[in-house]
Design an enzyme around this catalytic site. Structure first.
Site, PDB file in Angstrom:
ATOM      1  NE  ARG A   1      85.432  56.822 -38.448  1.00  0.00           N
ATOM      2  CZ  ARG A   1      84.910  56.266 -37.361  1.00  0.00           C
ATOM      3  NH1 ARG A   1      83.849  56.812 -36.783  1.00  0.00           N
ATOM      4  NH2 ARG A   1      85.429  55.171 -36.851  1.00  0.00           N
TER       5      ARG A   1
ATOM      6  CG  ASP B   1      71.019  56.964 -31.784  1.00  0.00           C
ATOM      7  OD1 ASP B   1      71.465  56.246 -30.870  1.00  0.00           O
ATOM      8  OD2 ASP B   1      71.746  57.531 -32.620  1.00  0.00           O
TER       9      ASP B   1
END
Length: 292
Positions: free
Chosen positions: A41, A152
């Site tokens: 990633r 978040d």
């Protein structure tokens, strides 16, 4: 221009250095079996920044003037944010049928007509908007001040939450009447009504930024579902202690069904209800470092 192969490798030392940086920044824990995940990633980030190696990337995260922005990209890349409306039905039934009436009854005794709820790790917003719909439908808090805060660490999902427009996958557990009552169809997707959006504040927050967390104030209920599973034990303890400090006495903490406070803290009482078990801050209890 430099082109990198997506197969660029990460040494064990580079893996240790980068995962430790990510942990210190966000509390996200990656064990030894996560090396390939980080390599695959984060390799895309090396390409985006035109870096030759993960060692260069490590130094970028440590010292570059844009390291804070890059950590945002790291979090967006490494975290999964799969969620949907009305997730974990049994817990929500307990919240609506037992917790909210209990909160209202206690607040009425002291003339307090304000309820504050925090959705910590709100992802793309389905959870705080679900809470808002449930409270409005219940009708027990008409005329009250209702504050629902969704936070978040991922800026990417917060953009979705702020727009309030969702595809079909977000409604896998949504009763049709909620869709009809609180959403408008737009180009095959559904936009949530302003009536719901106005009850919810969406903001960026790292749960490990404890000074900023403290500025949120006190809450009657904290939802933090399927978030602490990403933390190791030491990080879990810090975050849960922070939640304890942010809860009002007799406030409630709702975790995911796969999460538990076992071996983390004894500062919460486990309440047994008809449909579920929930954690509650006792009336007289103090987190480490918290003054009476």
């Amino acid at each position: 221009m430099l082109f990198l192969s997506p197969e660029i490798s990460m040494s064990d030392e580079e893996f240790r250095q980068i995962k430790d940086l990510v942990y210190a920044h966000s509390g996200l824990h990656f064990g030894p079996d996560s090396k390939y995940l980080l390599e695959r990633r984060l390799g895309k980030r090396l390409q985006a920044l035109q870096l030759k190696s993960f060692k260069d990337y490590y130094y970028y995260l440590r010292y570059h003037k844009n390291r804070d922005d890059e950590f945002t990209e790291v979090i967006n890349t490494l975290t999964t944010n799969e969620t949907y409306f009305f997730r974990e039905d049994f817990q929500l039934k307990t919240f609506v049928r037992e917790i909210l009436p209990e909160i209202r009854a206690k607040k009425e005794q002291i003339g307090d007509k304000k309820i504050r709820i925090w959705s910590a790790g709100c992802s793309s917003g389905e959870e705080p908007y679900t809470i808002a719909m449930l409270i409005l439908d219940l009708g027990l808090f008409n005329g009250w001040q209702i504050d629902i805060i969704g936070t978040d660490i991922s800026q990417r999902v917060l953009q979705i939450a702020r727009k309030g427009i969702y595809g079909q996958s977000s409604f896998r557990s949504t009763d049709a009447r909620y869709l009809k009552k609180y959403f408008t169809e737009v180009d095959g997707k559904y936009r949530i009504s302003d009536q719901i959006k106005n009850l919810v504040s969406i903001s960026h927050l790292n749960l490990f930024d404890f000074p900023r967390v403290a500025l949120l104030g006190k809450f009657d209920v904290i939802f933090c579902r399927n978030v602490i599973i990403y933390f190791d034990l030491a990080a879990k303890k810090k975050v849960i202690d922070s939640f304890h400090s942010r809860l009002k006495p007799e406030g409630f903490l709702l975790l995911g069904h796969s999460e538990s406070l076992m071996n983390i803290t004894t500062a919460f009482a486990l309440r047994h209800y008809q449909h579920d078990m929930l954690y509650q801050r006792p009336a007289l209890s103090f987190a480490p470092g918290e003054r009476p």
